[in-house]
Design a protein around this motif. Structure first.
Motif, mmCIF file in Angstrom:
data_model
loop_
_atom_site.group_PDB
_atom_site.id
_atom_site.type_symbol
_atom_site.label_atom_id
_atom_site.label_comp_id
_atom_site.label_asym_id
_atom_site.label_seq_id
_atom_site.Cartn_x
_atom_site.Cartn_y
_atom_site.Cartn_z
ATOM 1 N N LYS A 100 -5.827 -7.173 5.493
ATOM 2 C CA LYS A 100 -4.367 -7.183 5.546
ATOM 3 C C LYS A 100 -3.752 -5.868 6.000
ATOM 4 O O LYS A 100 -2.532 -5.718 5.968
ATOM 5 C CB LYS A 100 -3.801 -7.544 4.165
ATOM 6 C CG LYS A 100 -4.188 -8.923 3.673
ATOM 7 C CD LYS A 100 -3.600 -9.179 2.295
ATOM 8 C CE LYS A 100 -4.026 -10.537 1.763
ATOM 9 N NZ LYS A 100 -3.479 -10.781 0.396
ATOM 10 N N ASP A 101 -4.549 -4.927 6.411
ATOM 11 C CA ASP A 101 -3.987 -3.664 6.881
ATOM 12 C C ASP A 101 -4.740 -3.170 8.117
ATOM 13 O O ASP A 101 -5.928 -3.425 8.278
ATOM 14 C CB ASP A 101 -4.026 -2.600 5.777
ATOM 15 C CG ASP A 101 -5.424 -2.386 5.236
ATOM 16 O OD1 ASP A 101 -5.755 -3.016 4.222
ATOM 17 O OD2 ASP A 101 -6.189 -1.614 5.852
ATOM 18 N N SER A 155 -4.728 0.237 11.215
ATOM 19 C CA SER A 155 -4.227 1.545 11.632
ATOM 20 C C SER A 155 -4.576 1.716 13.102
ATOM 21 O O SER A 155 -5.620 1.257 13.567
ATOM 22 C CB SER A 155 -4.857 2.666 10.800
ATOM 23 O OG SER A 155 -6.250 2.740 11.034
ATOM 24 N N GLU A 177 0.213 3.156 10.527
ATOM 25 C CA GLU A 177 -0.545 2.348 9.574
ATOM 26 C C GLU A 177 0.348 1.214 9.081
ATOM 27 O O GLU A 177 1.489 1.441 8.688
ATOM 28 C CB GLU A 177 -1.002 3.194 8.381
ATOM 29 C CG GLU A 177 -1.991 4.280 8.739
ATOM 30 C CD GLU A 177 -2.440 5.082 7.528
ATOM 31 O OE1 GLU A 177 -2.114 4.652 6.390
ATOM 32 O OE2 GLU A 177 -3.090 6.121 7.701
ATOM 33 N N GLU A 193 0.573 -2.359 6.591
ATOM 34 C CA GLU A 193 0.009 -3.206 5.541
ATOM 35 C C GLU A 193 0.815 -4.501 5.524
ATOM 36 O O GLU A 193 2.043 -4.475 5.442
ATOM 37 C CB GLU A 193 0.088 -2.523 4.177
ATOM 38 C CG GLU A 193 -0.548 -3.355 3.063
ATOM 39 C CD GLU A 193 -0.490 -2.676 1.708
ATOM 40 O OE1 GLU A 193 -0.701 -3.370 0.686
ATOM 41 O OE2 GLU A 193 -0.219 -1.455 1.666
ATOM 42 N N LYS A 245 4.184 -2.723 4.055
ATOM 43 C CA LYS A 245 4.390 -1.275 4.124
ATOM 44 C C LYS A 245 4.120 -0.786 5.538
ATOM 45 O O LYS A 245 3.390 -1.419 6.297
ATOM 46 C CB LYS A 245 3.461 -0.537 3.146
ATOM 47 C CG LYS A 245 3.756 -0.789 1.679
ATOM 48 C CD LYS A 245 2.797 0.010 0.804
ATOM 49 C CE LYS A 245 3.055 -0.243 -0.677
ATOM 50 N NZ LYS A 245 2.106 0.527 -1.535
#
Length: 275
Positions: free
Chosen positions: A84-85, A87, A176, A178, A204
């Protein structure tokens, strides 16, 4: 009296090709995962060619089927999205949706790679590149989105500020993201929108320090300058059209009380008309 049966609506099915493409044989699964039926019909008459052509007859006039090219590159990026994240280095790039206006989805476009991505969202540098090359790097751009009101975007707080900073940034920015859920793909055909990869709702967002172009920064802080004049001034000072479109879409130009988010598609058309 016999009633004539209604003509069945054609459904998209990825055709069987003679080339060695394992992904083509799984057309039913792709049709479900990428929402082909829904997205093609959503575009109305523009998708009629796709429904009738099915990638074989090339009714659009192109030498290769854009839809099949997109699916091919979509499948290559899926393994890069494992959670789920993500970068990566944003070109920088943002996208403002138009569905549901004035409540729209706004957010960054970020590829899950750490290298030079400055040309990913700069059409001026695409001259000489093949369709496959363009679709390939555009498909790497994962879209994070946050629902905001086009006229009350300032109420979104820090999230909007980061999106604004990204749009105004002069160079690529480490970013980044999220997400609430793992990004998913969606294939659609649109002559007025550049392709990008999977998308998901943002939870985020973090960005590194960015530097603004002094010409754009000057126009942003001049809250008494009308947007039309600001656009013409930026263009005359040598700012790229694609950059002006981006800055205009995030509500960074014009008289302060009139500033609002402009969907990316509308922004492209508006800037072209003004310039």
């Amino acid at each position: 009296m016999r009633l004539k049966s209604k003509k069945k609506t054609e459904c998209w099915r990825i055709p069987k090709l003679k080339m060695d493409s394992n992904w083509v044989s799984k057309h039913k699964k792709l049709n479900k995962n990428f929402n082909l039926d829904r997205n093609l019909r959503k575009n109305g008459s523009k998708s009629d060619f796709c429904l009738k052509c099915k990638g074989i007859r090339l009714l659009c006039g192109k030498t290769r089927c854009p839809l099949l090219i997109r699916i091919n590159h979509f499948l290559k990026i899926v393994p890069l999205i494992s959670n789920k994240d993500i970068s990566g280095v944003s070109p920088p790039s943002v996208f403002i949706g138009r569905i549901g206006y004035p409540y729209v989805y706004a957010g960054p476009l970020v590829p899950p790679i750490h290298e030079d991505t400055s040309f990913f969202d700069c059409p001026e540098e695409w001259f000489g590149k093949s369709i496959d090359q363009i679709v390939s790097f555009r498909s790497l751009l994962i879209r994070g989105k946050k629902r905001v009101h086009a006229k009350k975007f300032s109420e979104s707080g820090r999230m909007y500020e980061k999106i604004l900073e990204l749009a105004l940034a002069d160079k690529s920015v480490d970013t980044e993201l999220e997400f609430i859920k793992k990004p998913k793909g969606s294939i659609f055909i649109d002559n007025n929108a550049q392709p990008f990869g999977p998308s998901a709702v943002l939870k985020k967002m973090k960005i590194s320090n960015s530097k603004f172009d002094y010409r754009i920064e000057r126009a942003y802080f001049d809250t008494d300058l009308k947007s039309n004049q600001a656009i013409i001034d930026l263009y005359s000072r040598g700012v790229r059209v694609s950059k002006i479109q981006k800055v205009f879409s995030v509500g960074a130009l014009g008289i302060k009380k009139n500033r609002r988010l402009v969907p990316t598609r509308w922004s492209i058309t508006a800037i072209d008309d003004i310039i």
